[in-house]
Design a protein around this motif. Structure first.
Motif, PDB file in Angstrom:
ATOM      1  N   SER A 200      38.448  26.219  40.620  1.00 55.46           N
ATOM      2  CA  SER A 200      38.229  27.408  41.462  1.00 55.46           C
ATOM      3  C   SER A 200      39.527  28.115  41.844  1.00 55.46           C
ATOM      4  O   SER A 200      39.571  29.331  41.960  1.00 55.46           O
ATOM      5  CB  SER A 200      37.446  27.034  42.721  1.00 55.46           C
ATOM      6  OG  SER A 200      38.103  25.999  43.410  1.00 55.46           O
ATOM      7  N   GLY A 202      42.300  27.824  39.998  1.00 59.18           N
ATOM      8  CA  GLY A 202      42.976  28.150  38.748  1.00 59.18           C
ATOM      9  C   GLY A 202      44.041  27.134  38.391  1.00 59.18           C
ATOM     10  O   GLY A 202      44.462  26.331  39.222  1.00 59.18           O
ATOM     11  N   GLY A 229      41.232  32.011  38.178  1.00 63.13           N
ATOM     12  CA  GLY A 229      41.380  31.461  39.527  1.00 63.13           C
ATOM     13  C   GLY A 229      41.997  32.436  40.512  1.00 63.13           C
ATOM     14  O   GLY A 229      42.730  33.352  40.157  1.00 63.13           O
ATOM     15  N   PHE A 249      36.836  34.372  39.785  1.00 62.04           N
ATOM     16  CA  PHE A 249      35.921  33.260  40.063  1.00 62.04           C
ATOM     17  C   PHE A 249      34.588  33.572  39.407  1.00 62.04           C
ATOM     18  O   PHE A 249      34.197  34.735  39.325  1.00 62.04           O
ATOM     19  CB  PHE A 249      35.745  33.115  41.585  1.00 62.04           C
ATOM     20  CG  PHE A 249      34.870  31.960  41.996  1.00 62.04           C
ATOM     21  CD1 PHE A 249      35.349  30.658  41.932  1.00 62.04           C
ATOM     22  CD2 PHE A 249      33.575  32.172  42.442  1.00 62.04           C
ATOM     23  CE1 PHE A 249      34.546  29.591  42.307  1.00 62.04           C
ATOM     24  CE2 PHE A 249      32.767  31.107  42.820  1.00 62.04           C
ATOM     25  CZ  PHE A 249      33.257  29.806  42.748  1.00 62.04           C
TER      26      PHE A 249
END
Length: 365
Positions: A200, A202, A229, A249
């Motif tokens: 989430s 990255g 991300g 996302f």
């Protein structure tokens, strides 16, 4: 008869939080009148994610031990004592039937105090290499639900139940959602799609890799769904084209999995469990920056069954290009990986864990 009451703790990362929420939702479905109280670590992501899912949460003043000498480490004994005392107050007030821990710092003091107060506890360990908190709690736990075989090297064998990891229900019917996914992401149905997910927030290393390979993907007539991300979106959004979709996302992961022909992913326990259910060819690039290098252990356990390919970050410069070309072009390899990873899926994991919660609840009455 009074309503059932469950305390649940898991946090620090989505890999601990989302299983905790999935277990709560399954128990809520079975017992609509049940009451739930989550316990997390103050200032961690569970303090927002749990209320978003519709559950109450209390925060403890707790954090992990760093690998080097820091002020935070010197504070740890005080944080642990403070958290144990607050956990005791919360348990005495809430009076749970069972306390469930899915890993993360806050589950330590809560489940330890529950054991002292003779309340049944259940641990859910997501990874192939057990976390430090769950190892600390294992001796007094009533039941330990795991996702991998061979976990008796960490936990008492008689307490282990092989359930798999809880996964989102919307992933159970991914194969019927390809058309909806193509429309949602505005993709070309005549091109192969490569999905990249680095967690989430990255992954710097994966993002650098993908940015350096975009010409390779475009030359291969691929379209790319690239979740770079939150931390990296501003840096990479300029790389977007009609066939390279750069996303901060992906909220509709079911649709992303549905359109993917090949997937590049980190190897967190949640991702591995989801991808086993999805049944697509996967290249795992485990993060080396996690406790006990557990992502490498997770990915290796899948690779050993010829169900995915794993590349370590240290091998990417030399091996990535030939490996990804082969994976995208070799249809027989894709079919073999898809077939093998599907055999590892445990779609009933959440149900099995809820069954185990109810079993220990009834046993201790």
């Amino acid at each position: 008869m009074s309503a059932k009451r469950y305390m649940i703790s898991g946090g620090g990362t989505g890999g601990h939080i989302y299983p905790a929420i999935a277990i709560a939702e399954e128990l809520k479905e079975r017992h609509p009148d049940a009451e739930f109280l989550f316990v997390g670590a103050k200032d961690k992501m569970e303090m927002t994610k749990v209320p978003e899912a519709g559950f109450e949460i209390e925060g403890l003043w707790i954090s992990g031990i760093q690998r080097k000498l820091t002020l935070s480490n010197l504070m740890f004994p005080f944080k642990l004592m403070s958290s144990m005392l607050k956990a005791r107050t919360l348990i005495k007030k809430f009076k749970p039937n069972v306390v469930v821990g899915t890993g993360g710092f806050a589950s330590g003091p809560l489940l330890k105090m529950a054991s002292i107060l003779k309340i049944p506890t259940l641990i859910q360990e997501q990874n192939a290499y057990a976390g430090i908190t769950n190892k600390w709690l294992a001796k007094e736990a009533h039941s330990i639900c795991v996702a991998y075989e061979g976990m008796d090297k960490f936990f008492p064998k008689e307490k282990i139940v092989l359930t798999g990891n809880p996964i989102r229900k919307d992933l159970l019917k991914v194969r019927s959602k390809k058309e909806a996914g193509l429309k949602h992401f505005q993709l070309d149905p005549n091109k192969k799609t490569l999905l990249i997910v680095g967690g989430s927030l990255g992954s710097q290393r994966i993002n650098e890799l993908i940015a350096s390979q975009l010409s390779l993907f475009e030359a291969g007539n691929l379209q790319v769904l690239w979740q770079c991300g939150k931390l990296y979106y501003d840096r990479y959004v300029s790389k977007a084209t009609e066939s390279i979709k750069v996303l901060e996302f992906i909220s509709k992961m079911d649709l992303a999995y549905a359109v993917a022909d090949v997937i590049i992913s980190r190897a967190g326990a949640g991702a591995v469990s989801e991808l086993s259910l999805v049944g697509k060819p996967v290249l795992f690039i485990p993060s080396p920056n996690v406790a006990e290098d557990h992502q490498t252990q997770n990915a290796k356990s899948i690779e050993d069954k010829q169900a995915a390919i794993m590349l370590k970050e240290s091998d990417l410069d030399v091996k990535f290009e030939p490996v990804i070309k082969n994976l995208i072009n070799d249809i027989d390899l894709q079919k073999s990986l898809s077939k093998n990873i599907l055999t590892l899926a445990r779609p009933l994991a959440t149900k099995s864990i809820a069954d185990e919660v109810e079993r220990i609840e009834n046993e201790v009455k």
